[in-house]
Design a protein around this motif. Structure first.
Motif, PDB file in Angstrom:
ATOM      1  N   MET A 135      -8.539  10.339  -0.154  1.00  0.00           N
ATOM      2  CA  MET A 135      -8.736   8.976   0.352  1.00  0.00           C
ATOM      3  C   MET A 135      -7.574   8.468   1.195  1.00  0.00           C
ATOM      4  N   ARG A 136      -6.424   9.130   1.124  1.00  0.00           N
ATOM      5  CA  ARG A 136      -5.213   8.506   1.650  1.00  0.00           C
ATOM      6  C   ARG A 136      -5.211   8.342   3.166  1.00  0.00           C
ATOM      7  N   PRO A 181      -3.873   1.793  -3.233  1.00  0.00           N
ATOM      8  CA  PRO A 181      -4.952   1.031  -2.615  1.00  0.00           C
ATOM      9  C   PRO A 181      -6.291   1.260  -3.311  1.00  0.00           C
ATOM     10  N   TYR A 203     -11.844   4.138  -6.367  1.00  0.00           N
ATOM     11  CA  TYR A 203     -11.828   4.708  -5.021  1.00  0.00           C
ATOM     12  C   TYR A 203     -13.153   4.531  -4.273  1.00  0.00           C
ATOM     13  N   GLY A 204     -14.064   3.762  -4.849  1.00  0.00           N
ATOM     14  CA  GLY A 204     -15.315   3.476  -4.154  1.00  0.00           C
ATOM     15  C   GLY A 204     -16.295   4.641  -4.111  1.00  0.00           C
ATOM     16  N   ASP A 215      -7.141  10.719  -4.751  1.00  0.00           N
ATOM     17  CA  ASP A 215      -6.168   9.952  -3.950  1.00  0.00           C
ATOM     18  C   ASP A 215      -5.803  10.715  -2.679  1.00  0.00           C
ATOM     19  N   ASN A 270       0.831  -1.210   0.000  1.00  0.00           N
ATOM     20  CA  ASN A 270       0.000   0.000   0.000  1.00  0.00           C
ATOM     21  C   ASN A 270       0.868   1.264   0.000  1.00  0.00           C
ATOM     22  N   PHE A 325     -10.434   1.103  -3.193  1.00  0.00           N
ATOM     23  CA  PHE A 325     -11.530   1.176  -2.238  1.00  0.00           C
ATOM     24  C   PHE A 325     -12.827   0.709  -2.888  1.00  0.00           C
ATOM     25  N   THR A 366      -7.810   7.351   4.867  1.00  0.00           N
ATOM     26  CA  THR A 366      -8.919   6.468   5.205  1.00  0.00           C
ATOM     27  C   THR A 366      -8.394   5.097   5.604  1.00  0.00           C
ATOM     28  N   GLU A 367      -8.954   4.535   6.628  1.00  0.00           N
ATOM     29  CA  GLU A 367      -8.640   3.139   6.960  1.00  0.00           C
ATOM     30  C   GLU A 367      -9.066   2.271   5.790  1.00  0.00           C
ATOM     31  N   HIS A 368      -8.244   1.346   5.457  1.00  0.00           N
ATOM     32  CA  HIS A 368      -8.536   0.521   4.294  1.00  0.00           C
ATOM     33  C   HIS A 368      -8.794  -0.929   4.698  1.00  0.00           C
TER      34      HIS A 368
END
Lengths: 250, 250
Positions: B245-246, A223, B128-129, B242, A187, A225, B248-250
């Motif tokens: 999002m960086r 990563p 990225y969801g 990115d 990651n 998501f 964020t817990e993944h």
């Protein structure tokens, strides 16, 4: 007016073989032509519209030979579907010998075939102040009109070197960290990164070749998501380089 | 074999007016067709090569009507220059009413005209969801074959909503933070970001329109370290998302 012979010559430069034979390539569109005129590339032919002439008279006064033509002529000779600005033929330039600085971040591309992707990556490199892109010999040709066009003028500033990538990486392996983008990598968001080393991106469909992967010390992954299986290689390059650069004093 | 009438119908779907009239659109290439077959879009026609049939027999057994055709026929009917896989005609789908969750990151596009850019942004959202992309009415059409193709299957998962962007943003302004990408913005790398709010990206050449910019609370900029004047809008979207999002817990 563009003569038939000139149109034929310009069209021939869409093919790599003829570009190499004439050591020349085509530059199209306002932004790219303007950047060309401000660069140290040799301008062999310059065809512009009256609009471009009126907007950039000062630049043109710096001793360029140009001819004013119609938009239709530019479209007919070039690869753009519309071009109300200009088209130039420029001479290829010899790059200085490839020599990396002690601490330097470099992008290496393994078999990136799509010229639009290569051009976009050159533009990204230029945005982040990376001045060298290393290409395996099977990458798209730097002087392909689509590469030049997608680079949006950054082709004038970035040195793109074609070489035997696995052999070159092997030479670097003791002095530099070699990162490789891979869905199996670590990651990227969780890694302490600084802007040095070599970042290898692989082919759009197949990723990094095994002989190149063998030289990589650290696989890295953006990563995910959501549910997309992959990202476009130019998109991935941008995100990765941004992560390397984000801790740099600006 | 593809009949003349079918080829004509498929070709007509390259034009928005006919897509809307028939409420149908074209999906081409192995990855996109496969994602279509795994989605809840209605498949109205399915033409595949023998290669695709052999590789995906199990998927096809789920009750799809298909016809085996030659690669040349797919190329002739579609927009790809090579297609050794398949081409489908799918029915448009009605999106659920646009309703944002309390904390949600959404991409909003102001006048993004290039279908390749829109498709790439849809793919980035999916990585990225992010499941919604808001478009001003002048953006490229979601069902344009180039959008579908560049999204690499992500078109099946992302809701793309067309609306009056300035008016919609005005409604959101009290409940959500609205970010806008701009060369005059604050350094993205120096901001504490979390994945919520609306990120507005503007037109490839002109940026965000003034009436949209008026609704933005926070301008943001990807810091530049080199000399490129701008980034491609899809590239910029990827880097910005990115950065959101960086953490964020993944």
């Amino acid at each position: 007016m563009l003569s038939k012979a000139v149109v034929k010559y310009i069209k021939s430069l869409q093919v790599k073989k003829y570009r190499n034979q004439h050591q020349a390539f085509v530059v199209e569109g306002a932004k790219s032509v303007l950047e060309l005129l401000h660069s140290d590339f040799e301008v062999q032919h310059l065809f512009i519209t009256e609009t471009f002439y009126n907007e950039h008279t000062d630049t043109l006064r710096k001793g360029f030979n140009y001819e004013i033509v119609k938009e239709e002529e530019l479209v007919q000779a070039g690869t753009f579907s519309s071009n109300n600005a200009g088209l130039a033929v420029a001479g290829m330039r010899r790059l200085p010998q490839l020599k990396l600085k002690a601490h330097e971040l470099v992008i290496a591309l393994d078999d990136i075939r799509d010229p639009g992707n290569l051009g976009t990556i050159i533009r990204i490199a230029d945005w982040y102040g990376i001045d060298k892109v290393i290409c395996s010999e099977t990458c798209a040709d730097f002087y392909n009109p689509k590469v030049i066009s997608a680079s949006m003028g950054s082709f004038t500033r970035i040195g793109v070197y074609y070489l035997d990538l696995p052999a070159w990486l092997k030479e670097q392996t003791n002095t530099r960290k070699i990162y490789g983008a891979s869905l199996a990598g670590e990651n990227l968001h969780a890694m302490p990164l600084k802007p040095e080393g070599i970042v290898v991106l692989g082919n759009e469909a197949n990723g990094i070749r095994p002989e190149v992967a063998k030289q990589v010390n650290q696989l890295i992954k953006i990563p995910a998501f959501g549910k997309a299986e992959s990202l476009n290689v130019a998109t991935a390059t941008a995100i990765i380089i941004d992560n390397f650069m984000r801790n740099t004093e600006h």
